[in-house]
Design a protein around this motif. Structure first.
Motif, mmCIF file in Angstrom:
data_model
loop_
_atom_site.group_PDB
_atom_site.id
_atom_site.type_symbol
_atom_site.label_atom_id
_atom_site.label_comp_id
_atom_site.label_asym_id
_atom_site.label_seq_id
_atom_site.Cartn_x
_atom_site.Cartn_y
_atom_site.Cartn_z
ATOM 1 N N VAL A 1 0.855 -1.184 0.000
ATOM 2 C CA VAL A 1 0.000 0.000 0.000
ATOM 3 C C VAL A 1 0.890 1.233 0.000
ATOM 4 N N PHE A 2 0.717 2.070 -1.005
ATOM 5 C CA PHE A 2 1.453 3.326 -1.107
ATOM 6 C C PHE A 2 0.563 4.427 -0.526
ATOM 7 N N ALA A 3 0.997 4.984 0.592
ATOM 8 C CA ALA A 3 0.204 5.981 1.303
ATOM 9 C C ALA A 3 0.825 7.357 1.113
ATOM 10 N N LEU A 4 0.030 8.306 0.628
ATOM 11 C CA LEU A 4 0.496 9.660 0.353
ATOM 12 C C LEU A 4 0.120 10.541 1.532
ATOM 13 N N VAL A 5 1.124 11.012 2.267
ATOM 14 C CA VAL A 5 0.880 11.763 3.495
ATOM 15 C C VAL A 5 1.760 13.006 3.507
ATOM 16 N N VAL A 6 1.133 14.187 3.484
ATOM 17 C CA VAL A 6 1.899 15.439 3.549
ATOM 18 C C VAL A 6 1.337 16.305 4.668
ATOM 19 N N GLY A 7 2.210 17.113 5.262
ATOM 20 C CA GLY A 7 1.802 17.962 6.359
ATOM 21 C C GLY A 7 1.616 17.160 7.637
ATOM 22 N N ASP A 8 1.056 17.823 8.668
ATOM 23 C CA ASP A 8 0.810 17.160 9.948
ATOM 24 C C ASP A 8 -0.520 17.616 10.532
ATOM 25 N N GLY A 9 -1.465 17.945 9.650
ATOM 26 C CA GLY A 9 -2.773 18.380 10.106
ATOM 27 C C GLY A 9 -3.733 17.214 10.218
ATOM 28 N N PRO A 10 -5.015 17.512 10.372
ATOM 29 C CA PRO A 10 -6.023 16.460 10.523
ATOM 30 C C PRO A 10 -6.040 15.472 9.359
ATOM 31 N N ILE A 11 -5.857 15.972 8.129
ATOM 32 C CA ILE A 11 -5.879 15.077 6.968
ATOM 33 C C ILE A 11 -4.735 14.074 7.041
ATOM 34 N N ALA A 12 -3.541 14.559 7.384
ATOM 35 C CA ALA A 12 -2.390 13.664 7.501
ATOM 36 C C ALA A 12 -2.609 12.647 8.610
ATOM 37 N N ARG A 13 -3.141 13.093 9.746
ATOM 38 C CA ARG A 13 -3.324 12.182 10.870
ATOM 39 C C ARG A 13 -4.349 11.097 10.550
ATOM 40 N N LYS A 14 -5.385 11.458 9.802
ATOM 41 C CA LYS A 14 -6.361 10.444 9.406
ATOM 42 C C LYS A 14 -5.742 9.429 8.446
ATOM 43 N N THR A 15 -4.888 9.893 7.549
ATOM 44 C CA THR A 15 -4.241 8.971 6.613
ATOM 45 C C THR A 15 -3.285 8.044 7.352
ATOM 46 N N VAL A 16 -2.598 8.564 8.376
ATOM 47 C CA VAL A 16 -1.748 7.702 9.201
ATOM 48 C C VAL A 16 -2.603 6.617 9.862
ATOM 49 N N GLY A 17 -3.814 6.980 10.267
ATOM 50 C CA GLY A 17 -4.724 5.977 10.817
ATOM 51 C C GLY A 17 -5.047 4.892 9.805
ATOM 52 N N ASN A 18 -5.201 5.269 8.559
ATOM 53 C CA ASN A 18 -5.443 4.277 7.502
ATOM 54 C C ASN A 18 -4.229 3.386 7.291
ATOM 55 N N ILE A 19 -3.029 3.959 7.445
ATOM 56 C CA ILE A 19 -1.814 3.152 7.352
ATOM 57 C C ILE A 19 -1.834 2.074 8.426
ATOM 58 N N LYS A 20 -2.220 2.431 9.638
ATOM 59 C CA LYS A 20 -2.272 1.461 10.726
ATOM 60 C C LYS A 20 -3.272 0.346 10.412
ATOM 61 N N GLU A 21 -4.385 0.701 9.756
ATOM 62 C CA GLU A 21 -5.389 -0.303 9.399
ATOM 63 C C GLU A 21 -4.813 -1.370 8.478
ATOM 64 N N VAL A 22 -4.083 -0.949 7.469
ATOM 65 C CA VAL A 22 -3.545 -1.937 6.527
ATOM 66 C C VAL A 22 -2.356 -2.664 7.125
ATOM 67 N N GLN A 23 -1.588 -1.979 7.983
ATOM 68 C CA GLN A 23 -0.454 -2.637 8.624
ATOM 69 C C GLN A 23 -0.933 -3.769 9.530
ATOM 70 N N ALA A 24 -2.081 -3.575 10.156
ATOM 71 C CA ALA A 24 -2.651 -4.607 11.011
ATOM 72 C C ALA A 24 -3.070 -5.838 10.212
ATOM 73 N N ARG A 25 -3.230 -5.673 8.920
ATOM 74 C CA ARG A 25 -3.558 -6.805 8.033
ATOM 75 C C ARG A 25 -2.318 -7.335 7.313
ATOM 76 N N ASP A 26 -1.145 -6.974 7.827
ATOM 77 C CA ASP A 26 0.151 -7.468 7.333
ATOM 78 C C ASP A 26 0.553 -6.914 5.977
ATOM 79 N N ALA A 27 -0.104 -5.866 5.509
ATOM 80 C CA ALA A 27 0.280 -5.287 4.224
ATOM 81 C C ALA A 27 1.547 -4.460 4.378
ATOM 82 N N PRO A 28 2.515 -4.611 3.483
ATOM 83 C CA PRO A 28 3.672 -3.713 3.497
ATOM 84 C C PRO A 28 3.242 -2.304 3.106
#
Length: 608
Positions: free
Chosen positions: A516-543
């Motif tokens: 999963v290629f995750a595009l994350v820029v800045g450190d605002g609410p949008i970035a933090r939500k995308t980081v949450g999505n990264i955690k979701e896929v990481q929990a399913r063992d996706a690189p």
């Protein structure tokens, strides 16, 4: 479709001129090729496959002539076979025709011609044209009149070039499919603008003859041209039409590979220069103003974008720019817009098309104009159909793009759309925050190109089962584009998503074999939500591959990081995109794909 070349007045060099023209059009995509020569003699040679196979066939066949036509075909009617390749001939073998577009009434014409005793050898719609010409010649018509009458019976889109045995002339006509005439050099080596000297060329795109001349004439719908010792252009009524001769500014060397293994890699690396060309003379940083003279004094109260493919992703990005500026905006797939157009009201309709010839986009723009809308095109091609038919044109100035998979023109579209919003609807405060980022964009992109580790990431994941790309706001269209690039040239399955949508279904497809290629820029609410999505896929063992400017903690949860410089979120979209372009390129290269000639695809899609 896909590529047409024709020439008169090249003497013994006619055949090589045609083959060189076809090679210069390879970037448009094709699956067969052929040529026909006429004048003192008459002959046709055509093959399925690549131009190298045509050259091999020509080596075994003696063709000569003072007038000729050639074609690279991208299959629409019938598979890529020798019989379906262009040029097509009549029953007598005295007429040869090449054609781009789709003849919508071909079956009716074919049935009538078959009933009249004509024999067909191919499955194509094009083959009806030489038989129609044959009938007119048999009734006593002169060659030019025969071609005119045949063309008048056609319905649909076409760019047609035809030669007739015993006639040192080339005949051409267009309707909804591009044709451009090249005016050759006279004895003194200067451009012949009086149209009384040859040689002359006809092509679907300028690169086919740019080696020989920079002087061009664009044919309009309904116009007919005769090229022999002189050039005559007439309208649908047969009356002569005065045509302006224009000069192509770019050098033919720009269409070479310049030492790169592929056009695509060359054009990825040309993006900093293309961006400078797009921005040059349009931005005054000291005054915090943007001036794009070609769009006039537009002040849209609402915008509808229409586009296809990569340009549609640019339209999604542009729509977000205007929405953020408080202007209602929506992006539509041009093919859907044309078939069921939404209400227009007072909206400006903007067609984004790299070539300016994309059939679905032109159809959508014409529908909008018919309903009274003001129109603008964002394009790379001066003199294209879109620029001539729209009320305004915004040029992206990316220079010629040969790779089938669009790269530098997508960057140019995003940059131009920023200029569009800044020049029309955005206030000085927003301009003062965006303009410095645009100024720094070419240098920031060069930094990405110089330091990218995309090749290493691509090598590790080249054999993955599938690829996912996720992003939010300005990064969402980039995620879609990243997936499209990978699909186009690697033939691997890839999907782009708005990051928040993964958990609404697609998450079921995530495994340890789906990076999963995750595009994350800045450190605002949008970035933090995308980081949450990264955690979701990481929990399913996706690189996870994070494409990030480092302002968030996305790298903490990623297996790999592709870095970009910190910048305005709007400019950051162009930087994350170049990392994904490099990933797609290197994955395809690792898999040994024909990167510049992806299967089943064409550079300029001129059929709906």
């Amino acid at each position: 479709m896909c590529g047409i070349i024709g020439c008169v007045g090249r003497g013994d060099e006619t055949l090589e001129t045609l083959v060189h023209g076809l090679e210069s059009l390879e970037y448009r995509g094709y699956d067969s090729a052929g040529v026909a020569l006429g004048g003192d003699s008459f002959g046709v040679c055509k093959t399925s496959g690549e131009i190298e196979q045509l050259r091999a066939a020509l080596a075994e066949q003696s063709l000569s002539g003072s007038v000729g036509i050639g074609h690279t075909r991208w299959s629409t009617h019938g598979p890529p076979t020798d019989e379906n390749a262009h040029p097509h001939q009549d029953c007598t073998g005295e007429v040869a025709v090449v054609h781009n577009g789709i003849i919508e009434n071909y079956q009716e014409l074919r049935d009538d011609l078959t009933a009249a005793g004509h024999t067909f050898k191919s499955e194509t719609d094009t083959e009806v044209v030489p038989h129609l010409i044959e009938d007119e010649l048999a009734s006593g018509a002169a060659p030019e009149a025969a071609v005119r009458t045949a063309v008048s019976q056609l319905e649909g889109s076409y760019a047609i070039a035809a030669i007739v045995d015993g006639t040192d002339a080339l005949f051409a006509a267009r309707n909804d499919s591009p044709l451009v005439i090249g005016v050759g050099l006279d004895a003194e080596g200067t451009g012949s603008t009086n149209l009384a000297n040859g040689p002359y060329f006809i092509a679907s795109d300028v690169p086919a003859f740019r080696k020989y001349t920079a002087q061009v004439i664009y044919l309009e719908d309904g116009e007919f041209a005769r090229l022999d010792g002189s050039l005559t252009v007439t309208g649908a009524d047969g009356q002569p039409v005065e045509k302006a001769v224009e000069t192509i500014e770019w050098d033919p060397e720009e269409t070479g590979k310049s030492g790169y293994d592929h056009y695509m890699l060359k054009e990825i690396n040309e993006q900093p220069r293309a961006l400078r060309q797009c921005l040059r003379g349009r931005v005054d940083e000291l005054a915090s103003t943007v001036d794009v003279e070609s769009i006039g004094d537009l002040d849209p109260s609402g915008i509808q974008f229409v586009a296809c493919g990569t340009s549609y992703h640019a339209a999604l990005y542009g729509s977000q720019l205007f929405e953020q500026a408080g202007v209602p905006s929506q992006a539509y797939l041009a093919s859907e817009y044309a078939s069921s157009p939404p209400p227009i009201g007072d909206d400006l309709v903007v067609g984004i098309t790299q070539s300016g010839e994309t059939a679905d986009t032109l159809s959508a723009l014409r529908e909008a104009k018919q309903r009274g809308a003001e129109t603008l095109t964002v394009t790379n091609t001066v003199g294209s159909t879109a620029t001539r038919e729209c009320d305004h044109a915004l040029y992206i100035r990316s220079g010629p793009e040969i790779g089938v998979a669009a790269t530098k023109t997508f960057a140019g579209q995003l940059a131009a759309l920023n200029l569009f919003t800044l020049a029309t609807v955005e206030d000085s405060q927003r301009r003062s925050s965006v303009i410095p980022a645009l100024r720094d964009l070419p240098g920031d992109m060069q930094s990405v190109l110089d330091n990218s580790t995309a090749a290493e990431v691509a090598e590790e994941y080249a054999t993955a089962e599938s690829f996912f790309f996720i992003g939010r706001r300005y990064q969402y269209p980039v995620a879609l584009e990243g997936a499209l690039k990978l699909k186009e040239i690697s033939y691997e399955h890839a999907e782009g998503f708005a990051a928040g949508e993964l958990k609404h279904g697609p998450l079921a497809l995530v495994t340890d074999q789906t990076p999963v290629f995750a595009l994350v820029v800045g450190d605002g609410p949008i970035a933090r939500k995308t980081v949450g999505n990264i955690k979701e896929v990481q929990a399913r063992d996706a690189p996870v591959v994070a494409v990030t400017d480092g302002q968030s903690n996305a790298a903490t949860y990623a297996d790999h990081v592709l870095e970009i410089p910190e910048t305005n979120p709007r400019a950051a979209a162009l930087l994350t995109n170049v990392q994904l372009q490099l990933v797609a390129y290197h994955v395809a290269d690792n898999l040994g794909r024909p990167i510049d000639k992806p299967r089943n695809l064409a550079k300029s899609v001129t059929v709906e």
